[in-house]
Design an enzyme around this catalytic site. Structure first.
Site, mmCIF file in Angstrom:
data_model
loop_
_atom_site.group_PDB
_atom_site.id
_atom_site.type_symbol
_atom_site.label_atom_id
_atom_site.label_comp_id
_atom_site.label_asym_id
_atom_site.label_seq_id
_atom_site.Cartn_x
_atom_site.Cartn_y
_atom_site.Cartn_z
ATOM 1 N N GLU A 1 0.819 -1.206 0.000
ATOM 2 C CA GLU A 1 0.000 0.000 0.000
ATOM 3 C C GLU A 1 0.858 1.263 0.000
ATOM 4 O OE1 GLU A 1 -3.078 -0.061 -0.548
ATOM 5 O OE2 GLU A 1 -3.585 -2.150 -0.132
ATOM 6 N N CYS B 1 -8.161 -1.982 7.659
ATOM 7 C CA CYS B 1 -6.773 -1.952 7.157
ATOM 8 C C CYS B 1 -6.340 -0.543 6.798
ATOM 9 C CB CYS B 1 -6.610 -2.901 5.966
ATOM 10 S SG CYS B 1 -6.648 -4.626 6.475
ATOM 11 N N HIS C 1 -1.185 -5.798 1.853
ATOM 12 C CA HIS C 1 -2.407 -6.593 1.713
ATOM 13 C C HIS C 1 -2.067 -7.907 1.009
ATOM 14 C CE1 HIS C 1 -5.875 -3.579 2.398
ATOM 15 N NE2 HIS C 1 -6.148 -4.668 3.107
HETATM 16 N N1 PCA Z 1 -8.439 -7.083 6.203
HETATM 17 C C1 PCA Z 1 -9.432 -6.065 6.422
HETATM 18 C C2 PCA Z 1 -9.386 -5.780 7.898
HETATM 19 C C3 PCA Z 1 -8.630 -6.906 8.505
HETATM 20 C C4 PCA Z 1 -8.013 -7.612 7.377
HETATM 21 O O1 PCA Z 1 -7.198 -8.546 7.465
HETATM 22 C C5 PCA Z 1 -9.247 -4.846 5.529
HETATM 23 O O2 PCA Z 1 -8.699 -4.981 4.425
HETATM 24 O O3 PCA Z 1 -9.649 -3.743 5.919
#
Ligand code: PCA
Length: 213
Positions: A78, A141, A165
Site C-alpha cells: 500500500e 486496514c 495486503h
Molecule cells: N483485512 C481487512 C481488515 C482486517 C483484514 O485482514 C481490511 O482490508 O480492511
C-alpha cells in the site's frame, strides 16, 4: 533494528485470516533484525490502541502491518492511508463507522514511509506476483495504515510504517469459482522478501509502479 509486524484476527464471520497466520510463521530474526509479532483485532480504534501499546513496549524502528484483501491476486504494497472510515461490513465488535474521519485533526492522507517500490521489486525477483496499491480501502486496514502513520507523525518520531495486503488462502476460496488465492508459505516468503527490502533501503528506488486507472 527492530521491526514490529502485525496481523489481524479473522473477520466477517471467516474462521481464518491469512495475515495473522503468516505473521506467526515469520522468523524471530531476519539478518540481525529482530522481528516482533503481534495479533491485532479487526476493530476500529482498538487495533490502533494495541499497536500503540506495542510501539511503547518494544520501541520498533518500523511498524509493518499485514491484512487480508480477499479477491486480490498478488501481494499488494500500500502507498497511502486516507483519513476516513467507511465500513461496508461491521468490525469484530459490531461497529460500522460510515464517513467519519479517523483523526479529526489529522491531514487527509499519509503516504507510507517504507520503500514500496523496492519491496515490490524484491518480492517479484523471487517469482512472487506483487504490485503497488493506491488504496487500502476504507475499512480497518486503511484505518491502521492511516492511524499508525498519524501516531508516528505526531507522537513517535523517526520510525517508518507501511501496510501489505495479501490474498486469500486457497482453502478460503473453495466455495467460489475464479477467486484468486496464494499458498501460505508463498505469502510468508513474500513478507520476508519485503522485510529484506525495508532493511536494505532507507530510501525508495525510482522505478515505475504506477497504474493508468
Ligand atoms: N483485512 C481487512 C481488515 C482486517 C483484514 O485482514 C481490511 O482490508 O480492511
Amino acid at each position: 533494528m527492530k521491526i514490529l509486524v502485525t496481523g489481524f484476527d479473522p473477520f466477517n464471520n471467516d474462521i481464518i485470516n491469512p495475515s495473522i497466520e503468516a505473521v506467526r510463521l515469520l522468523p524471530n530474526f531476519i539478518n540481525e533484525v529482530e522481528i516482533i509479532k503481534i495479533e491485532v483485532p479487526t476493530v476500529f480504534f482498538k487495533s490502533l490502541n494495541i499497536i500503540e501499546e506495542a510501539i511503547i513496549k518494544y520501541q520498533p524502528d518500523v511498524v509493518l502491518s499485514i491484512g487480508q484483501a480477499g479477491g486480490r491476486s498478488d501481494i499488494s504494497i500500500e502507498r497511502i492511508g486516507i483519513n476516513i472510515d467507511d465500513a461496508k461490513i461491521v468490525d469484530n465488535e459490531n461497529n460500522q463507522i460510515i464517513d467519519d474521519k479517523i483523526f479529526v485533526d489529522g491531514p487527509d492522507a499519509y503516504f507510507t514511509t517504507l520503500p514500496i517500490k523496492a519491496m515490490v521489486e524484491n518480492i517479484k525477483k523471487y517469482g512472487i506476483p506483487s504490485s503497488i496499491s493506491n488504496s487500502a480501502g476504507t475499512f480497518v486496514c486503511n484505518h491502521v495504515t492511516y492511524g499508525v502513520a498519524h501516531l508516528l507523525g505526531t507522537k513517535y518520531a523517526n520510525k517508518r510504517s507501511g501496510f501489505i495486503h495479501i490474498p486469500y488462502l486457497p482453502s478460503q476460496t473453495l466455495m467460489f469459482s475464479n477467486v484468486a488465492s496464494m499458498e501460505l508459505n508463498t505469502i510468508v516468503k513474500a513478507i520476508i522478501y519485503a522485510i529484506h527490502a525495508i532493511i536494505e533501503n532507507e530510501n525508495d528506488i525510482k522505478v515505475t509502479g504506477g497504474k493508468l486507472h
